[in-house]
Motif scaffolding. Structure first.
Motif, mmCIF file in Angstrom:
data_model
loop_
_atom_site.group_PDB
_atom_site.id
_atom_site.type_symbol
_atom_site.label_atom_id
_atom_site.label_comp_id
_atom_site.label_asym_id
_atom_site.label_seq_id
_atom_site.Cartn_x
_atom_site.Cartn_y
_atom_site.Cartn_z
ATOM 1 N N ILE A 24 42.031 45.765 58.200
ATOM 2 C CA ILE A 24 43.132 44.925 57.731
ATOM 3 C C ILE A 24 44.027 44.705 58.944
ATOM 4 N N LEU A 25 44.377 43.454 59.212
ATOM 5 C CA LEU A 25 45.279 43.150 60.326
ATOM 6 C C LEU A 25 46.698 43.067 59.787
ATOM 7 N N ASP A 26 47.549 43.965 60.273
ATOM 8 C CA ASP A 26 48.974 43.919 59.937
ATOM 9 C C ASP A 26 49.722 43.323 61.115
ATOM 10 N N VAL A 27 50.575 42.331 60.832
ATOM 11 C CA VAL A 27 51.450 41.732 61.833
ATOM 12 C C VAL A 27 52.838 42.307 61.571
ATOM 13 N N LEU A 28 53.397 42.987 62.579
ATOM 14 C CA LEU A 28 54.660 43.700 62.393
ATOM 15 C C LEU A 28 55.716 43.228 63.366
ATOM 16 N N ARG A 29 56.948 43.299 62.918
ATOM 17 C CA ARG A 29 58.114 43.152 63.783
ATOM 18 C C ARG A 29 58.913 44.429 63.586
ATOM 19 N N GLY A 30 58.975 45.230 64.629
ATOM 20 C CA GLY A 30 59.555 46.562 64.473
ATOM 21 C C GLY A 30 58.654 47.369 63.563
ATOM 22 N N ASP A 31 59.260 47.971 62.532
ATOM 23 C CA ASP A 31 58.477 48.724 61.561
ATOM 24 C C ASP A 31 58.171 47.917 60.309
ATOM 25 N N GLN A 32 58.629 46.670 60.255
ATOM 26 C CA GLN A 32 58.444 45.833 59.072
ATOM 27 C C GLN A 32 57.163 45.020 59.184
ATOM 28 N N VAL A 33 56.335 45.113 58.144
ATOM 29 C CA VAL A 33 55.108 44.319 58.087
ATOM 30 C C VAL A 33 55.482 42.906 57.642
ATOM 31 N N LEU A 34 55.185 41.921 58.493
ATOM 32 C CA LEU A 34 55.458 40.523 58.150
ATOM 33 C C LEU A 34 54.301 39.906 57.373
ATOM 34 N N ALA A 35 53.087 40.335 57.717
ATOM 35 C CA ALA A 35 51.905 39.795 57.038
ATOM 36 C C ALA A 35 50.751 40.772 57.188
#
Length: 168
Positions: free
Chosen positions: A93-104
């Motif tokens: 699964i590819l998680d796109v994150l900004r900081g610790d927040q998963v954006l997608a």
């Protein structure tokens, strides 16, 4: 699931041997459909998902403070795989994150679909949308499916991805 189990005595001790099937096939109107074909389709699906992830990472390199994580996975265990005794497969699964927040999160959902050659769900905080692979000759194109009307699709590219993820 297909399996072959052999029970045997070995020096007075019961032994259980589970053997993997060498080949499983199904006769169709025109030919034979064999286990090896299912194995190759699963391997091809895995490669196509990996290529999609590589494209996503490349397209989003310009966006500030993003990072990508592939540590989670989903088990691929589809009916056709079970019917032809093909081992379950872990897909990242590819998680796109900004900081610790998963954006997608890009989550592979299935390979064998009516009208498509695979599906990946993209789950965001605000929406879930579907990517389907459409085969054009020997090339597979990823298309975004509208969450409001599944008959409306558009080709996935850098601009459409950034728009869907609301990263402008």
């Amino acid at each position: 699931r297909l399996k072959l189990v052999v029970l045997r005595l070995d020096n007075g001790h019961l032994r259980i041997d589970e053997l993997a099937p060498l080949n499983v096939w199904e006769k169709t109107e025109n030919s034979l459909f064999e286990r090896s074909q299912v194995i190759e389709e699963v391997a091809d699906w895995s490669r196509r998902v990996e290529r999609l992830y590589a494209d996503v990472r490349e397209w989003l390199t310009d966006v500030d403070n993003l990072r990508f994580d592939l540590s989670r996975s989903v088990t691929m265990s589809e009916e056709l795989m079970q019917q032809f005794a093909v081992t379950d497969r872990e897909l990242a699964i590819l998680d796109v994150l900004r900081g610790d927040q998963v954006l997608a999160s890009f989550v592979p959902r299935g390979l064998w679909l009516i009208g498509a050659w695979g599906r990946v769900d993209v789950i965001t905080n605000k929406n879930t949308f579907v990517l389907v692979a459409i085969k054009n000759g020997d090339v597979f194109d990823w298309n975004l499916v509208s969450p409001l009307d599944r008959r409306i699709t558009r080709r996935l590219d850098k601009d459409s991805l950034i728009e869907e993820l609301q990263l402008q």
